[in-house]
Write a protein that holds these residues in place. Structure first.
Motif, PDB file in Angstrom:
ATOM      1  N   THR A 162      15.981 -25.424  80.497  1.00  0.00           N
ATOM      2  CA  THR A 162      14.652 -25.406  79.895  1.00  0.00           C
ATOM      3  C   THR A 162      14.760 -25.580  78.394  1.00  0.00           C
ATOM      4  O   THR A 162      15.553 -24.897  77.735  1.00  0.00           O
ATOM      5  CB  THR A 162      13.950 -24.063  80.215  1.00  0.00           C
ATOM      6  OG1 THR A 162      13.809 -23.950  81.626  1.00  0.00           O
ATOM      7  CG2 THR A 162      12.594 -23.963  79.551  1.00  0.00           C
ATOM      8  N   VAL A 163      13.965 -26.473  77.818  1.00  0.00           N
ATOM      9  CA  VAL A 163      13.963 -26.699  76.373  1.00  0.00           C
ATOM     10  C   VAL A 163      13.268 -25.509  75.708  1.00  0.00           C
ATOM     11  O   VAL A 163      12.134 -25.173  76.045  1.00  0.00           O
ATOM     12  CB  VAL A 163      13.265 -28.024  76.008  1.00  0.00           C
ATOM     13  CG1 VAL A 163      13.216 -28.215  74.498  1.00  0.00           C
ATOM     14  CG2 VAL A 163      13.954 -29.200  76.683  1.00  0.00           C
ATOM     15  N   THR A 164      13.973 -24.882  74.755  1.00  0.00           N
ATOM     16  CA  THR A 164      13.428 -23.703  74.071  1.00  0.00           C
ATOM     17  C   THR A 164      13.092 -23.963  72.606  1.00  0.00           C
ATOM     18  O   THR A 164      12.319 -23.214  72.023  1.00  0.00           O
ATOM     19  CB  THR A 164      14.404 -22.513  74.161  1.00  0.00           C
ATOM     20  OG1 THR A 164      15.653 -22.886  73.577  1.00  0.00           O
ATOM     21  CG2 THR A 164      14.606 -22.089  75.611  1.00  0.00           C
ATOM     22  N   ALA A 165      13.678 -25.000  71.994  1.00  0.00           N
ATOM     23  CA  ALA A 165      13.382 -25.317  70.593  1.00  0.00           C
ATOM     24  C   ALA A 165      13.736 -26.765  70.300  1.00  0.00           C
ATOM     25  O   ALA A 165      14.695 -27.307  70.858  1.00  0.00           O
ATOM     26  CB  ALA A 165      14.159 -24.400  69.655  1.00  0.00           C
ATOM     27  N   LEU A 166      12.962 -27.374  69.413  1.00  0.00           N
ATOM     28  CA  LEU A 166      13.206 -28.731  68.920  1.00  0.00           C
ATOM     29  C   LEU A 166      13.099 -28.677  67.404  1.00  0.00           C
ATOM     30  O   LEU A 166      12.073 -28.245  66.868  1.00  0.00           O
ATOM     31  CB  LEU A 166      12.168 -29.711  69.476  1.00  0.00           C
ATOM     32  CG  LEU A 166      12.139 -29.892  70.980  1.00  0.00           C
ATOM     33  CD1 LEU A 166      10.907 -30.694  71.402  1.00  0.00           C
ATOM     34  CD2 LEU A 166      13.404 -30.585  71.453  1.00  0.00           C
TER      35      LEU A 166
ATOM     36  N   ALA B 226      10.100 -27.518  80.784  1.00  0.00           N
ATOM     37  CA  ALA B 226      10.835 -26.501  81.533  1.00  0.00           C
ATOM     38  C   ALA B 226      11.935 -27.116  82.382  1.00  0.00           C
ATOM     39  O   ALA B 226      12.928 -26.458  82.685  1.00  0.00           O
ATOM     40  CB  ALA B 226       9.868 -25.705  82.405  1.00  0.00           C
ATOM     41  N   ASP B 227      11.783 -28.396  82.774  1.00  0.00           N
ATOM     42  CA  ASP B 227      12.800 -29.032  83.615  1.00  0.00           C
ATOM     43  C   ASP B 227      13.819 -29.842  82.806  1.00  0.00           C
ATOM     44  O   ASP B 227      14.530 -30.680  83.349  1.00  0.00           O
ATOM     45  CB  ASP B 227      12.161 -29.888  84.706  1.00  0.00           C
ATOM     46  CG  ASP B 227      11.349 -31.056  84.161  1.00  0.00           C
ATOM     47  OD1 ASP B 227      11.186 -31.181  82.930  1.00  0.00           O
ATOM     48  OD2 ASP B 227      10.872 -31.855  84.976  1.00  0.00           O
ATOM     49  N   GLY B 228      13.924 -29.580  81.491  1.00  0.00           N
ATOM     50  CA  GLY B 228      14.980 -30.188  80.688  1.00  0.00           C
ATOM     51  C   GLY B 228      14.729 -31.599  80.209  1.00  0.00           C
ATOM     52  O   GLY B 228      15.655 -32.385  80.092  1.00  0.00           O
TER      53      GLY B 228
ATOM     54  N   GLU C 254       1.256 -35.344  83.120  1.00  0.00           N
ATOM     55  CA  GLU C 254       0.796 -34.087  83.719  1.00  0.00           C
ATOM     56  C   GLU C 254       1.818 -33.432  84.635  1.00  0.00           C
ATOM     57  O   GLU C 254       1.606 -32.319  85.090  1.00  0.00           O
ATOM     58  CB  GLU C 254      -0.500 -34.332  84.503  1.00  0.00           C
ATOM     59  CG  GLU C 254      -1.665 -34.710  83.619  1.00  0.00           C
ATOM     60  CD  GLU C 254      -2.923 -34.934  84.423  1.00  0.00           C
ATOM     61  OE1 GLU C 254      -3.058 -34.378  85.525  1.00  0.00           O
ATOM     62  OE2 GLU C 254      -3.788 -35.681  83.930  1.00  0.00           O
ATOM     63  N   ASP C 255       2.939 -34.099  84.892  1.00  0.00           N
ATOM     64  CA  ASP C 255       3.889 -33.603  85.881  1.00  0.00           C
ATOM     65  C   ASP C 255       4.912 -32.616  85.319  1.00  0.00           C
ATOM     66  O   ASP C 255       5.943 -32.399  85.924  1.00  0.00           O
ATOM     67  CB  ASP C 255       4.634 -34.776  86.519  1.00  0.00           C
ATOM     68  CG  ASP C 255       5.537 -35.511  85.543  1.00  0.00           C
ATOM     69  OD1 ASP C 255       5.327 -35.393  84.314  1.00  0.00           O
ATOM     70  OD2 ASP C 255       6.448 -36.217  86.006  1.00  0.00           O
ATOM     71  N   ALA C 256       4.635 -32.018  84.171  1.00  0.00           N
ATOM     72  CA  ALA C 256       5.625 -31.130  83.560  1.00  0.00           C
ATOM     73  C   ALA C 256       4.966 -29.884  82.995  1.00  0.00           C
ATOM     74  O   ALA C 256       3.783 -29.890  82.676  1.00  0.00           O
ATOM     75  CB  ALA C 256       6.372 -31.859  82.450  1.00  0.00           C
ATOM     76  N   THR C 257       5.771 -28.844  82.864  1.00  0.00           N
ATOM     77  CA  THR C 257       5.367 -27.644  82.153  1.00  0.00           C
ATOM     78  C   THR C 257       6.006 -27.738  80.774  1.00  0.00           C
ATOM     79  O   THR C 257       7.230 -27.760  80.649  1.00  0.00           O
ATOM     80  CB  THR C 257       5.844 -26.378  82.890  1.00  0.00           C
ATOM     81  OG1 THR C 257       5.227 -26.345  84.169  1.00  0.00           O
ATOM     82  CG2 THR C 257       5.492 -25.130  82.120  1.00  0.00           C
ATOM     83  N   TYR C 258       5.180 -27.817  79.737  1.00  0.00           N
ATOM     84  CA  TYR C 258       5.661 -28.013  78.385  1.00  0.00           C
ATOM     85  C   TYR C 258       5.994 -26.671  77.737  1.00  0.00           C
ATOM     86  O   TYR C 258       5.176 -25.756  77.724  1.00  0.00           O
ATOM     87  CB  TYR C 258       4.650 -28.810  77.562  1.00  0.00           C
ATOM     88  CG  TYR C 258       4.548 -30.206  78.121  1.00  0.00           C
ATOM     89  CD1 TYR C 258       5.487 -31.157  77.767  1.00  0.00           C
ATOM     90  CD2 TYR C 258       3.599 -30.536  79.076  1.00  0.00           C
ATOM     91  CE1 TYR C 258       5.462 -32.425  78.321  1.00  0.00           C
ATOM     92  CE2 TYR C 258       3.553 -31.797  79.642  1.00  0.00           C
ATOM     93  CZ  TYR C 258       4.493 -32.729  79.261  1.00  0.00           C
ATOM     94  OH  TYR C 258       4.474 -33.981  79.829  1.00  0.00           O
TER      95      TYR C 258
END
Length: 192
Positions: free
Chosen positions: A160-164, A142-144, A127-131
């Motif tokens: 910030t991760v934008t695509a996988l 958002a925090d890489g 829960e500690d992240a913004t996905y």
């Protein structure tokens, strides 16, 4: 005969919304075009004019709409403060209280299957992240961070991760700072 909806979509993507700013996502739903914007959700008529705005007052959990996914007769909407589903009359129903800026692809799932998938993701993800990116196997934040679902494996990247995306060499990770490869052995192998 071509539908006017693609033309409206192109115009909506290139034009500021009535709420201000450009749409971040568009989805055809219930005979309308729905535009996801930083100030809420706009329901556009076929001619491109805003018919209705769905905002905090109508049940959106956050002021900014960040992702849309149509599943059957429902439209799932992500805000930074939670997920909701809307029916064809654009009535809002709360789904999950999570900080997701992305929604997983429906991939022909029924509404019940998609709801189950969302609930499983919510239980599996810390829960500690913004996905910002959600796939069937990975999540980006958002925090890489890149998380492999079900394994506990986590990689840190810059930005910030934008695509996988699956690639021949492994997993291609795109961020606002560049692109990376996580090789088939699970090593953060390179920065492109």
């Amino acid at each position: 005969m071509l539908s006017a909806l693609p033309v409206v979509a192109a115009l909506a993507l290139s034009s500021p919304s009535a709420l201000g700013g450009s749409p971040v996502a568009l989805e055809s739903f219930a005979g309308r075009l729905v535009a996801c914007t930083e100030q809420g959700l706009e329901v556009l008529a076929r001619d491109g004019h805003a018919e209705r705005v769905v905002s905090l007052d109508e049940g959106l959990p956050g002021g900014a709409c960040v992702a849309l996914e149509r599943v059957g007769a429902r439209l799932f909407v992500a805000t930074g403060e939670g997920l909701v589903a809307m029916d064809g009359a654009f009535q809002v129903e709360p789904v999950l209280d999570v900080a997701w800026h992305a929604l997983p692809a429906a991939e022909d799932a029924s509404e019940a299957e998609y709801m189950e998938r969302l609930e499983l993701l919510a239980r599996a993800l810390p829960e500690d992240a913004t996905y910002t990116v959600l796939t069937s196997r990975y999540a980006g934040t958002a925090d890489g961070r890149v998380l492999e679902l079900g394994t506990g494996q986590v990689w840190s990247v810059s930005g910030t991760v934008t695509a996988l995306m699956d690639a021949r060499q492994g997993l291609r990770v795109e961020t606002e700072d560049g692109a990376f490869i996580i090789d088939t052995e699970g090593r953060l192998a390179s920065r492109e």
